[in-house]
Design a protein around this motif. Structure first.
Motif, PDB file in Angstrom:
ATOM      1  N   VAL A  36       0.810  -1.215   0.000  1.00 14.03           N
ATOM      2  CA  VAL A  36       0.000   0.000   0.000  1.00 14.03           C
ATOM      3  C   VAL A  36       0.848   1.272   0.000  1.00 14.03           C
ATOM      4  CG1 VAL A  36      -1.756   1.282   1.283  1.00 14.03           C
ATOM      5  CG2 VAL A  36      -1.886  -1.207   1.130  1.00 14.03           C
ATOM      6  N   TYR A  37       1.994   1.229   0.674  1.00 18.03           N
ATOM      7  CA  TYR A  37       2.805   2.435   0.808  1.00 18.03           C
ATOM      8  C   TYR A  37       3.218   3.050  -0.525  1.00 18.03           C
ATOM      9  CZ  TYR A  37       4.333   4.725   5.082  1.00 18.03           C
ATOM     10  OH  TYR A  37       4.419   5.553   6.174  1.00 18.03           O
ATOM     11  N   PRO A  38       3.658   2.244  -1.515  1.00 17.48           N
ATOM     12  CA  PRO A  38       4.009   2.845  -2.806  1.00 17.48           C
ATOM     13  C   PRO A  38       2.867   3.636  -3.427  1.00 17.48           C
ATOM     14  CG  PRO A  38       4.846   0.615  -2.690  1.00 17.48           C
ATOM     15  CD  PRO A  38       3.968   0.804  -1.476  1.00 17.48           C
ATOM     16  N   ALA A  73      -2.707  10.777 -15.632  1.00 16.22           N
ATOM     17  CA  ALA A  73      -1.443  10.660 -14.904  1.00 16.22           C
ATOM     18  C   ALA A  73      -1.649  10.067 -13.513  1.00 16.22           C
ATOM     19  CB  ALA A  73      -0.776  12.036 -14.796  1.00 16.22           C
ATOM     20  N   HIS A  74      -2.652  10.560 -12.813  1.00 17.67           N
ATOM     21  CA  HIS A  74      -2.942  10.040 -11.472  1.00 17.67           C
ATOM     22  C   HIS A  74      -3.225   8.542 -11.528  1.00 17.67           C
ATOM     23  CE1 HIS A  74      -3.601  13.637  -8.714  1.00 17.67           C
ATOM     24  NE2 HIS A  74      -3.158  14.159  -9.842  1.00 17.67           N
ATOM     25  N   ARG A  75      -4.064   8.153 -12.449  1.00 18.41           N
ATOM     26  CA  ARG A  75      -4.487   6.749 -12.515  1.00 18.41           C
ATOM     27  C   ARG A  75      -3.338   5.846 -12.963  1.00 18.41           C
ATOM     28  NH1 ARG A  75     -10.700   7.332 -14.975  1.00 18.41           N
ATOM     29  NH2 ARG A  75     -11.391   8.820 -13.383  1.00 18.41           N
ATOM     30  N   ALA A  76      -2.551   6.309 -13.930  1.00 13.10           N
ATOM     31  CA  ALA A  76      -1.449   5.493 -14.433  1.00 13.10           C
ATOM     32  C   ALA A  76      -0.373   5.316 -13.360  1.00 13.10           C
ATOM     33  CB  ALA A  76      -0.847   6.138 -15.682  1.00 13.10           C
ATOM     34  N   ALA A  77       0.003   6.396 -12.691  1.00 15.19           N
ATOM     35  CA  ALA A  77       1.069   6.328 -11.693  1.00 15.19           C
ATOM     36  C   ALA A  77       0.677   5.431 -10.524  1.00 15.19           C
ATOM     37  CB  ALA A  77       1.403   7.731 -11.190  1.00 15.19           C
ATOM     38  N   LEU A  78      -0.541   5.565 -10.046  1.00 16.51           N
ATOM     39  CA  LEU A  78      -0.982   4.762  -8.904  1.00 16.51           C
ATOM     40  C   LEU A  78      -1.143   3.288  -9.286  1.00 16.51           C
ATOM     41  CD1 LEU A  78      -1.398   7.585  -7.702  1.00 16.51           C
ATOM     42  CD2 LEU A  78      -3.485   6.746  -6.631  1.00 16.51           C
ATOM     43  N   THR A  79      -1.568   3.037 -10.518  1.00 13.29           N
ATOM     44  CA  THR A  79      -1.708   1.651 -10.965  1.00 13.29           C
ATOM     45  C   THR A  79      -0.348   0.959 -11.025  1.00 13.29           C
ATOM     46  OG1 THR A  79      -3.680   2.182 -12.268  1.00 13.29           O
ATOM     47  CG2 THR A  79      -2.498   0.163 -12.842  1.00 13.29           C
ATOM     48  N   VAL A  80       0.644   1.642 -11.581  1.00 15.34           N
ATOM     49  CA  VAL A  80       1.988   1.064 -11.677  1.00 15.34           C
ATOM     50  C   VAL A  80       2.578   0.859 -10.281  1.00 15.34           C
ATOM     51  CG1 VAL A  80       4.350   1.511 -12.446  1.00 15.34           C
ATOM     52  CG2 VAL A  80       2.431   1.976 -13.977  1.00 15.34           C
ATOM     53  N   ALA A  81       2.400   1.840  -9.391  1.00 19.13           N
ATOM     54  CA  ALA A  81       2.919   1.714  -8.026  1.00 19.13           C
ATOM     55  C   ALA A  81       2.286   0.524  -7.305  1.00 19.13           C
ATOM     56  CB  ALA A  81       2.659   3.004  -7.244  1.00 19.13           C
ATOM     57  N   LEU A  82       0.982   0.345  -7.498  1.00 14.78           N
ATOM     58  CA  LEU A  82       0.295  -0.777  -6.864  1.00 14.78           C
ATOM     59  C   LEU A  82       0.760  -2.104  -7.451  1.00 14.78           C
ATOM     60  CD1 LEU A  82      -1.879  -1.978  -5.012  1.00 14.78           C
ATOM     61  CD2 LEU A  82      -3.546  -1.580  -6.848  1.00 14.78           C
ATOM     62  N   LYS A 133      15.561  -8.378 -12.007  1.00 13.54           N
ATOM     63  CA  LYS A 133      16.284  -7.499 -12.927  1.00 13.54           C
ATOM     64  C   LYS A 133      15.843  -6.051 -12.775  1.00 13.54           C
ATOM     65  CE  LYS A 133      17.014 -11.104 -16.445  1.00 13.54           C
ATOM     66  NZ  LYS A 133      16.515 -12.221 -15.613  1.00 13.54           N
ATOM     67  N   MET A 134      14.734  -5.822 -12.043  1.00  8.61           N
ATOM     68  CA  MET A 134      14.255  -4.460 -11.816  1.00  8.61           C
ATOM     69  C   MET A 134      15.182  -3.742 -10.834  1.00  8.61           C
ATOM     70  SD  MET A 134      11.421  -3.995 -13.541  1.00  8.61           S
ATOM     71  CE  MET A 134      10.846  -2.539 -12.680  1.00  8.61           C
ATOM     72  N   PRO A 135      15.461  -2.460 -11.075  1.00  8.96           N
ATOM     73  CA  PRO A 135      16.269  -1.701 -10.117  1.00  8.96           C
ATOM     74  C   PRO A 135      15.595  -1.670  -8.742  1.00  8.96           C
ATOM     75  CG  PRO A 135      16.003  -0.497 -12.181  1.00  8.96           C
ATOM     76  CD  PRO A 135      15.084  -1.674 -12.248  1.00  8.96           C
ATOM     77  N   LEU A 177       9.617   1.903  -7.442  1.00 12.57           N
ATOM     78  CA  LEU A 177      10.034   3.299  -7.516  1.00 12.57           C
ATOM     79  C   LEU A 177      10.384   3.745  -8.940  1.00 12.57           C
ATOM     80  CD1 LEU A 177      10.646   5.918  -6.067  1.00 12.57           C
ATOM     81  CD2 LEU A 177      12.958   5.059  -5.583  1.00 12.57           C
ATOM     82  N   VAL A 178      11.282   3.023  -9.600  1.00 16.98           N
ATOM     83  CA  VAL A 178      11.721   3.450 -10.934  1.00 16.98           C
ATOM     84  C   VAL A 178      10.582   3.430 -11.947  1.00 16.98           C
ATOM     85  CG1 VAL A 178      13.260   2.910 -12.858  1.00 16.98           C
ATOM     86  CG2 VAL A 178      14.131   2.832 -10.506  1.00 16.98           C
ATOM     87  N   PRO A 179       9.789   2.337 -12.060  1.00 20.59           N
ATOM     88  CA  PRO A 179       8.672   2.358 -13.019  1.00 20.59           C
ATOM     89  C   PRO A 179       7.678   3.480 -12.751  1.00 20.59           C
ATOM     90  CG  PRO A 179       9.073   0.125 -12.240  1.00 20.59           C
ATOM     91  CD  PRO A 179       9.906   1.022 -11.382  1.00 20.59           C
ATOM     92  N   THR A 180       7.413   3.742 -11.480  1.00 19.38           N
ATOM     93  CA  THR A 180       6.461   4.807 -11.149  1.00 19.38           C
ATOM     94  C   THR A 180       6.996   6.164 -11.561  1.00 19.38           C
ATOM     95  OG1 THR A 180       5.649   3.504  -9.261  1.00 19.38           O
ATOM     96  CG2 THR A 180       5.112   5.850  -9.294  1.00 19.38           C
ATOM     97  N   MET A 181       8.276   6.417 -11.295  1.00 15.92           N
ATOM     98  CA  MET A 181       8.874   7.695 -11.676  1.00 15.92           C
ATOM     99  C   MET A 181       8.890   7.853 -13.194  1.00 15.92           C
ATOM    100  SD  MET A 181       9.480   9.334  -8.948  1.00 15.92           S
ATOM    101  CE  MET A 181      10.384  10.668  -9.727  1.00 15.92           C
TER     102      MET A 181
END
Length: 464
Positions: free
Chosen positions: A357-359, A380-389, A432-434, A443-447
């Motif tokens: 949940v924290y991400p 942007a809001h929906r895409a960023a939160l979806t990737v973080a989740l 393989k993900m940072p 973190l990296v995919p969300t950014m």
């Protein structure tokens, strides 16, 4: 009618109340133990811890102020409701609120009890009798304080918190003057990745999640003080946020240093509460133990009041026919029941959930700050939160699998076997993900998604 202006004393009271809401169980037990484990890497680990335990809660409160209490307005209504409900349940009756009473019992009551391990059987469950009675009394007090939200600023911000702050200042000054031991060598993940380990350790305070609900609660309290202008609400909330952040940083730095230099006082301890108790007993004797009991009990009590109040206010707007005070009573009872599961069990269960949940919460705060830079803020809001989740779920499942492996769980358990197999199958790909091995694969995919949304998407005429 012109809005009321808060006096300097009222503003300080609001800031102190905010600080007291945040300063609860995890804020006192996690920093000393993290400092002890980080050892000679304590300052780097402390920086990471301060990022998630001070910087992000501060940013969360400011984000709530910036969004005028509507930080999830860009999400679909159903998704926003589910996410908000999840946060309130995690911070409220599921983990954080029950944990406050358990820490208050372990540090504030157990040292003074003689027959502390006697048990009682209720409905086939064997419970610690002293803990059962303590948690019942603790949440009775919480219920009475939370039942009158209009008096929270006065009862918590102007009465309880000044006492708490004076006791914490005395403790911090004693740590500064304490001739500690050389910092030991860092252990575990603190040896290889002290910064990222400190960042993830800060999740345990749950303060970033709490900031999203405390911000709304503070705005409601300001309305009850006849402050309805959103500009004034934002101004006072931001001021309260900085006061709270300064107080939290002051406490964390002193407790981190305490853990790192505790030496023999920390050997054999299982958590930061034991380190803190050993230190205070060593430095001040029985009188110090009493003072520590008061500090911890007040810190946990004020946080529990804030959590129960915020949860009751939130769910009161969602459930027709249920009043705020009815929910205060119900949630207080639920918290008292959940608390008797035990401190270790609650912490173990909460960590994987927080990793998931924290991400999302961090991503929400981030996109709220850069909202005006997006070509299409809603996308942007929906895409960023979806990737973080998405990536946060994998981080959480990895921790959950490791936790199950550390307990005496039967290998033939279908759930355990499925979870372990799933993690084993996805790990070679995600490794393989940072930052995957550091618990921050999200973190990296969300950014990347956030930055991409500055340039991608059809320009949408949506107001800030």
């Amino acid at each position: 009618m012109q809005d009321k202006q808060l006096t300097v004393g009222d503003t300080l009271g609001l800031g102190f109340m905010t600080f007291a809401f945040f300063l609860g169980a995890g804020n006192l037990i996690f920093p000393p133990f993290a400092g002890y484990q980080a050892g000679d890497h304590s300052y780097t680990a402390m920086l990471g811890f301060l990022i998630t335990a001070v910087g992000l809660p501060l940013a969360g409160l400011i984000a709530v102020a910036k969004a005028k209490g509507q930080v999830m307005h860009m999400l679909p209504a159903t998704a926003a409701t589910i996410f908000a409900s999840a946060i309130y349940i995690i911070i409220g009756p599921a983990f954080a609120a029950p944990r406050t009473s358990l820490v208050a019992f372990e540090i504030g009551a157990r040292p003074f009890l003689s027959d502390v391990d006697s048990t009682i059987t209720i409905a086939g469950l064997v419970l610690n009798k002293a803990q059962l009675y303590f948690t019942a009394g603790f949440f009775t007090v919480v219920m009475l304080l939370a039942a009158f939200p209009g008096r929270l600023m006065d009862s918590v911000g102007k009465v309880l918190t000044p006492i708490l702050i004076l006791l914490l200042i005395a403790l911090a000054l004693s740590v500064v003057s304490f001739i500690g031991n050389p910092m030991p060598e860092a252990t575990g993940d603190y040896l290889a990745h002290p910064l990222s380990k400190g960042i993830v350790e800060g999740y345990n305070t749950m303060d970033t999640l709490a900031s999203l609900m405390f911000g709304v609660l503070i705005i409601d309290l300001l309305r009850q003080k006849d402050i309805h202008d959103t500009t004034l609400q934002t101004k006072y909330l931001v001021r309260a946020a900085f006061i709270a952040a300064a107080g939290l940083a002051f406490v964390y730095v002193s407790l981190f240093i305490l853990g790192a230099t505790a030496g023999d006082l920390a050997k054999g301890t299982a958590n930061g509460g034991q380190i803190l108790t050993n230190y205070v007993t060593h430095q001040f004797g029985y009188a110090g133990t009493i003072a520590l009991s008061v500090v911890v009990s007040l810190a946990c009590l004020t946080t529990a009041v804030g959590l129960v109040s915020a949860c009751s206010d939130f769910f009161g707007t969602m459930i027709p026919g249920v009043t705020y005070r009815m929910l205060v009573v119900l949630l207080s009872v639920v918290c008292a029941v959940v608390a008797n599961v035990g401190l270790s069990q609650l912490i173990s269960i909460s960590i994987p959930v927080l990793m998931m949940v924290y991400p999302v919460a961090i991503a929400l705060v981030l996109v709220t700050f850069v909202h005006n830079w997006f070509r299409n803020p809603r996308l942007a809001h929906r895409a960023a939160l979806t990737v973080a989740l998405f990536f946060g779920i994998f981080d959480g499942l990895k921790v959950a699998a490791a936790s199950l492996a550390s307990f005496d769980v039967k290998s033939e358990s279908a759930v355990t076997t499925a979870l372990v197999h799933f993690v084993e199958n996805v790990s070679p790909v995600l490794s393989k993900m940072p930052l995957y091995d550091q618990g921050m694969a999200w973190l990296v995919p969300t950014m990347i998604v956030v930055v991409a949304c500055f340039f991608v998407g059809k320009k949408a005429p949506i107001a800030a």
